[in-house]
Each structure stands twice: as C-alpha cells, then as structure tokens.
Scaffold this active site. Structure first.
Site, PDB file in Angstrom:
ATOM      1  N   ASP A 272       1.237  -1.165  -0.141  1.00  0.00           N
ATOM      2  CA  ASP A 272      -0.305  -0.284   0.387  1.00  0.00           C
ATOM      3  C   ASP A 272       1.021   1.199  -0.288  1.00  0.00           C
ATOM      4  OD1 ASP A 272      -2.511   1.297   0.318  1.00  0.00           O
ATOM      5  OD2 ASP A 272      -1.535   2.432   1.824  1.00  0.00           O
ATOM      6  N   GLU A 276       1.793  11.224   0.862  1.00  0.00           N
ATOM      7  CA  GLU A 276       1.252  12.561   1.553  1.00  0.00           C
ATOM      8  C   GLU A 276       2.399  13.990   0.996  1.00  0.00           C
ATOM      9  OE1 GLU A 276      -1.096  12.272   5.137  1.00  0.00           O
ATOM     10  OE2 GLU A 276      -1.304  10.157   4.567  1.00  0.00           O
TER      11      GLU A 276
END
Length: 509
Positions: A272, A276
């Site tokens: 995953d 950000e």
C-alpha cells in the site's frame, strides 16, 4: 643509595604528588538532549532526558511520544554516567525488557513462557461478499496504546476484516526501510499476548508483530495483509524515490524487503503506497512538479515487479480527498495499476490547524457550511472527484475515522457547530485527537446534522467531531448506493473492545 639521595627522592615524590593534585580531570561531556522529532537513533547512542541519561538498545526513528522514559523497549536508563562507565551496546533487547503498556499486568514482559499447550484461535472466515473492510494496524500501537494483533481477534474484528494495512515502512534514501525493527519482528509476545496462545521463543524464529500477523492469517486465511509505505510522517522521500533514475531500484528494495524476505515469508500479500502528497505539500514540502507523471510511473513499476514475483499480489494507495491534491494525480492512468484506492475521507477539519469548528468526515456538504475553496469538501465530493477523473467506482474504498477531532473554548451558539474556538482539548495521546472508544464515555451531548449526515459532541466549550455506529451505517448505505468498493478505517485501535464501529460497518454491508 645514600641518605642524602633518599631524602632528595622523597621530596621529589612529594612535589610530583602536589603538582598532580592541582590538575582536575575533565568532566564527562553531557549527553545530547533526546530529540523526539523523527531523529534516527542507532544502538549505543546516549541521550539525556528529564535529568537522566539513556542508551539506545534498538535502532529506530523517534516520535514525540516515544520518550526514553516511556519506551524501555527502545531505551535503557543508565544508573551511572554513560561516559564514565561505558558498556557494550546490545543489538537486540534482552528477554527481560518490558514494553510499556497502558495497564501493566502480570506476564507483560517479553520473557519466553512454556509452549507445551497451544491455544489456536478458532478459524473464522472473513466476509465472502464483495465489499472490502480495510483496517490500518499501527506498529507503534503495541506501546502506550497496548493494542496488539491479538486484539483484532478478541474485539471480533478479525471475522469482519478483508484487509489489514500495516503502518508504516519508512522511505529513506530512495529505499524501503523497516520502520520499527523491535515492534515489527523482534519483540517477544507472551502466551497471554499471542494470537494463538503460544509464546514467542528466543531460538532465532520470527517474533514481533510480523509473527503475530502470520498467526492471525493462519486462523483467518482470507485476510490479506499489506505493508503500507510512507504515511504522513515518512512521505518526504517519495519524490526522490520516484525519479526515473531511482524508481526501479526503489521498488525492488520494497519488494525484496517485504515480499521476498524469507524471514517473514507469507506475511504480506501486497503493498500500500501512502504518499502524502504527489506534487503538493504534506508534512513537508519536498515535492516537484514532475511528481504527477512520476507517481503514475512508480505505480506501474510496482505493478510490474509484483506481477513478476507472482500473480495475485495486491497494490493499493491511500488517496487524498481535497480537489487541489486530486488534480496532481493522473487518476485514470494510476487506476490501471491498482487493485483498489483507499480514499482518506477524514481530517477535513480539525482544531489543530483551524479555529472554526466543523466536521472532519461529513458525508455531504450542508448549504450553511462556512468552509471555502479546497476545504469545502465531503465524502461525496471526494468520491465524485475521483470518479469524474476516471477511477472505477468499484475500486474506490471510502475512509472513515475511528477517532475524533476537537476544539476548545468554543461558544455554545448552534451547539458549538461552525463557531470560533481557540486551542485543542486534551486527548489521551495527542491534543485535539481522541479515540472513539474514549469519546463515547465522556458523557457529552451528541448532536447530528441530517444534511451533512455527521455527528458531533459538545459540552462546556469543548467540541468533538466524530463518527459513531449510526454514522457508519449511513456511510455503508452510501457506499452500496454508489457501487463503491467498501470501507477503510484509521485505525483499529480506536474502536471499542467489542468492535462497535467495525460491527456497524459490517452489519450494514
């Protein structure tokens, strides 16, 4: 030697002693103060903290709440000056090292226990329906939170989950790096702490969270576990890692470490990516305009290398909800590389960075919402933005919070909603942040905005925006109505001991 020579020698010795006594040995240099701002500590490093000195016994990257006094699994308190009496650094914490727990209890140390009688968890299938239930498990949750992999079973969450994202691996120098070696694969869990009732051993076999996840998967074979890379704190290295010159080697380092490494073979079913953010500021502003194309190429490289290992390995991302950040992503292109997309549809608003109270994860945007621009968003607007940009609805997984965001000094008008506060209320681990399991016990009055489909708590100037079981049920209805992939949540430890929130999601699937 005659008497005169002896006398001269005697006085010479006295003079030497007198001269030597006037010298003072230099004082031992004071150890540097402990730095809780993501500082990389190596085994043997010595720091000072609250008047005491500590030696690092496990390499790690510091976090603000991993103080030397709070985490003896990482730090050894020195009873004497570290420089006056040096001793060898210990690369691996000794069995007697206890990890701090919220409520100490007998048998909570890492000392190995008899393993003659195994108590395996009862195998239970996870949901066979088409909806995904993706929960984040934080590696640091085993410390102050005392939330263990076993709690996924005891809370009833394991029978409802389809996927677990293990947070986080670090991205440093364009390589994947273990985030916390002690928590990940070294801590020895007691029989009472273990998923199957069997204590970890010190014979060189796998220990830590990775071993507990392996045991969890043995009991619940349909759960898929993914290693999550980056996160808010560790995303600054992605922009460099995604550059054409670094990309393939970076991906290989991640696949080699988490998918191919024989020490924890079979634990991870995929990767995953929690960057950000590509092309935009997050915790830092280490980004470049080329991130947009590089992110697409990075995911394609991950897809290619995972496929080369074996078919069925998963690739997902944690994705932004704000339109300005979505615009920096080639949504249609990346969707081709991904199995599904976890939308971070929470943290829209919070007292830690805004003065005006608002909802942190409202399903819809009410007409009276005073937010403007990229902060005037909702779950529905984020979902629509991703679909309109080319993402298949079935690949979108809606993120929901198992925690609340708060403000303090809030006027009582409109029961605190859309009012100006100042500061953040105290939280168990962080100001302005509190787990659902704690918020539900505060006794504050609950309010609900039917237009936003969002709840909040207000009492004596304190405002908390949060999701409860009723809101979870409404969001699952929305997920079904739009043909979306399911629900993701941050994080498992915020739920009650009997899994109220995940049960509300699961029962409304």
């Amino acid at each position: 030697m005659n008497a005169l020579a002896k006398c001269r020698m005697f006085f010479a010795v006295l003079m030497m002693l007198a001269i030597f006594s006037t010298f003072t040995l230099p004082a031992a240099a004071a150890a540097p103060a402990w730095d809780g701002n993501y500082h990389a500590y190596a085994v043997g490093d010595v720091v000072s903290y609250q008047g005491s000195e500590y030696r690092c016994i496990q390499a790690h990257t510091s976090l603000s709440d991993w103080t030397p006094a709070a985490v003896p699994a990482l730090w050894e308190k020195l009873t004497t000056s570290a420089t006056a009496t040096p001793k060898p650094a210990t690369a691996t914490p000794k069995p007697a090292t206890a990890v701090p727990t919220a409520t100490p209890k007998p048998g909570s140390t890492a000392t190995a226990e008899p393993t003659a009688t195994a108590k395996p968890a009862t195998p239970t299938s996870v949901p066979s329906g088409s909806k995904k239930f993706v929960g984040y498990f934080t590696e640091w949750g085993i410390y102050q939170r005392n939330y263990l992999v076993k709690n996924i079973v005891t809370s009833g969450s394991a029978s409802k989950l389809t996927h677990i994202n293990y947070a986080f691996a670090n991205v440093a120098n364009s390589q994947c790096v273990i985030g916390d070696a002690y928590a990940d694969y070294d801590r020895a869990f007691t029989a009472a702490e273990s998923v199957d009732g069997v204590a970890d051993s010190w014979d060189g076999s796998l220990r830590g969270n990775f071993n507990q996840l392996r045991k969890l998967k043995a009991a619940y074979p349909n759960i898929k576990v993914l290693i999550s890379l980056g996160g808010w704190t560790w995303s600054s290295g992605f922009s460099d890692a995604a550059l054409p010159a670094n990309r393939a080697a970076f991906v290989k380092s991640c696949v080699d470490l988490y998918i191919k490494d024989s020490r924890w073979a079979g634990v991870f079913d995929g990767i995953d990516i929690d960057w950000e953010y590509p092309g935009a500021c997050g915790n830092t502003c280490n980004y470049r305009p080329e991130d947009t194309a590089n992110f697409t190429a990075l995911l394609a490289e991950f897809r290619s290398q995972l496929n080369a290992v074996r078919s069925g390995l998963l690739l997902t991302i944690a994705a932004p909800a704000a339109p300005d950040k979505i615009s920096k992503i080639e949504v249609a292109k990346i969707s081709q590389s991904l199995d599904f997309i976890n939308l971070m549809t929470y943290d829209f608003h919070g007292g830690g960075w805004e003065n005006q109270t608002n909802f942190q994860s409202n399903l819809y945007t009410p007409a009276a919402d005073p937010a403007t621009g990229n902060t005037r968003i909702s779950v529905d607007s984020a979902v629509s933005s991703w679909i309109n940009a080319g993402a298949p609805a079935s690949k979108l997984v809606v993120g929901v919070p198992f925690y609340g965001r708060g403000w303090s000094n809030v006027p009582s008008a409109n029961n605190g909603l859309w009012q100006t506060g100042s500061g953040s209320p105290a939280g168990t681990y962080e100001a302005g942040y509190e787990d659902y399991k704690v918020l539900k016990t505060k006794g504050y009055t609950r309010y609900f905005n039917s237009e936003a489909q969002a709840a909040w708590l207000y009492s004596n100037g304190i405002f908390w925006t949060f999701d409860d079981p009723a809101v979870m049920a409404a969001k699952m209805s929305y997920i079904k109505s739009r043909g979306l992939g399911g629900a993701m949540f941050w994080d498992l430890s915020g739920d009650t001991a009997n899994g109220e929130l995940i049960t509300a999601l699961y029962n409304n699937r």
